[in-house]
Design a protein around this motif. Sequence first.
Motif, PDB file in Angstrom:
ATOM      1  N   GLY A 179      20.709  30.236  13.098  1.00 15.51           N
ATOM      2  CA  GLY A 179      19.909  30.206  11.886  1.00 15.51           C
ATOM      3  C   GLY A 179      19.624  28.809  11.348  1.00 15.51           C
ATOM      4  N   ARG A 180      20.322  27.794  11.844  1.00 16.09           N
ATOM      5  CA  ARG A 180      20.117  26.430  11.374  1.00 16.09           C
ATOM      6  C   ARG A 180      18.914  25.800  12.065  1.00 16.09           C
ATOM      7  NH1 ARG A 180      24.196  24.228   7.998  1.00 16.09           N
ATOM      8  NH2 ARG A 180      22.534  22.715   7.754  1.00 16.09           N
ATOM      9  N   VAL A 181      18.241  24.882  11.384  1.00 13.69           N
ATOM     10  CA  VAL A 181      17.101  24.149  11.943  1.00 13.69           C
ATOM     11  C   VAL A 181      17.613  22.819  12.483  1.00 13.69           C
ATOM     12  CG1 VAL A 181      14.921  23.003  11.424  1.00 13.69           C
ATOM     13  CG2 VAL A 181      15.422  25.254  10.449  1.00 13.69           C
TER      14      VAL A 181
ATOM     15  N   VAL B 107      18.279  27.305  15.825  1.00 19.74           N
ATOM     16  CA  VAL B 107      19.378  27.719  16.696  1.00 19.74           C
ATOM     17  C   VAL B 107      19.455  29.244  16.657  1.00 19.74           C
ATOM     18  CG1 VAL B 107      21.856  27.590  17.145  1.00 19.74           C
ATOM     19  CG2 VAL B 107      20.648  25.588  16.245  1.00 19.74           C
ATOM     20  N   VAL B 108      19.412  29.867  17.830  1.00 20.90           N
ATOM     21  CA  VAL B 108      19.512  31.321  17.945  1.00 20.90           C
ATOM     22  C   VAL B 108      20.965  31.714  18.176  1.00 20.90           C
ATOM     23  CG1 VAL B 108      18.809  33.336  19.287  1.00 20.90           C
ATOM     24  CG2 VAL B 108      17.163  31.502  18.828  1.00 20.90           C
ATOM     25  N   LYS B 109      21.645  31.008  19.076  1.00 22.50           N
ATOM     26  CA  LYS B 109      23.037  31.340  19.413  1.00 22.50           C
ATOM     27  C   LYS B 109      23.711  30.123  20.027  1.00 22.50           C
ATOM     28  CE  LYS B 109      25.594  34.940  21.976  1.00 22.50           C
ATOM     29  NZ  LYS B 109      26.836  34.366  21.644  1.00 22.50           N
ATOM     30  N   ARG B 110      24.947  29.856  19.604  1.00 21.54           N
ATOM     31  CA  ARG B 110      25.775  28.827  20.217  1.00 21.54           C
ATOM     32  C   ARG B 110      27.207  29.316  20.209  1.00 21.54           C
ATOM     33  NH1 ARG B 110      29.367  24.940  19.824  1.00 21.54           N
ATOM     34  NH2 ARG B 110      29.717  25.374  17.661  1.00 21.54           N
TER      35      ARG B 110
ATOM     36  N   TYR C  42      28.839  23.577  24.495  1.00 22.29           N
ATOM     37  CA  TYR C  42      27.910  22.449  24.478  1.00 22.29           C
ATOM     38  C   TYR C  42      26.462  22.868  24.721  1.00 22.29           C
ATOM     39  CZ  TYR C  42      31.910  19.314  24.515  1.00 22.29           C
ATOM     40  OH  TYR C  42      33.058  18.650  24.184  1.00 22.29           O
ATOM     41  N   VAL C  43      26.200  24.168  24.814  1.00 21.15           N
ATOM     42  CA  VAL C  43      24.843  24.664  25.064  1.00 21.15           C
ATOM     43  C   VAL C  43      24.502  25.743  24.037  1.00 21.15           C
ATOM     44  CG1 VAL C  43      23.300  25.795  26.723  1.00 21.15           C
ATOM     45  CG2 VAL C  43      25.017  24.170  27.525  1.00 21.15           C
ATOM     46  N   ALA C  44      23.294  25.646  23.471  1.00 22.17           N
ATOM     47  CA  ALA C  44      22.811  26.623  22.492  1.00 22.17           C
ATOM     48  C   ALA C  44      21.478  27.194  22.948  1.00 22.17           C
ATOM     49  CB  ALA C  44      22.636  25.953  21.129  1.00 22.17           C
ATOM     50  N   ASP C  45      21.218  28.426  22.536  1.00 21.97           N
ATOM     51  CA  ASP C  45      19.900  29.019  22.695  1.00 21.97           C
ATOM     52  C   ASP C  45      19.098  28.624  21.458  1.00 21.97           C
ATOM     53  OD1 ASP C  45      20.645  30.398  25.046  1.00 21.97           O
ATOM     54  OD2 ASP C  45      21.437  32.064  23.874  1.00 21.97           O
TER      55      ASP C  45
END
Length: 93
Positions: A55-57, A15-18, A27-30
């Motif tokens: 930062g999370r996988v 996860v880059v950004k949410r 409800y959308v993440a980069d």
Amino acid sequence: MELYKYKSPLVRAEVVKRPSATIKSPYVADIRLGDGTLGLCHTPGLGCCGLVEAGRVIYVTASRDAAKTDYTAQMAECTDSEGTYYVGIHPMV
């Protein structure tokens, strides 16, 4: 024994950004895939108590053709003193 079968393969992503910088919905993440490709990911469970934050996988599946996002979040990878484990983060699974 098979508990659930995904319609497409699970892909590891970070996860880059949410919320996403492109679509400001929570409800959308980069996300960034292992090969460096960036994509938009639907996160139907929102942040899942911090499991879907920068930062999370997470593990994602390809979205259907008409979707506004490229992927859908399915599971989060977690690590603690006991080892690595996986948590389902899609509320319909």
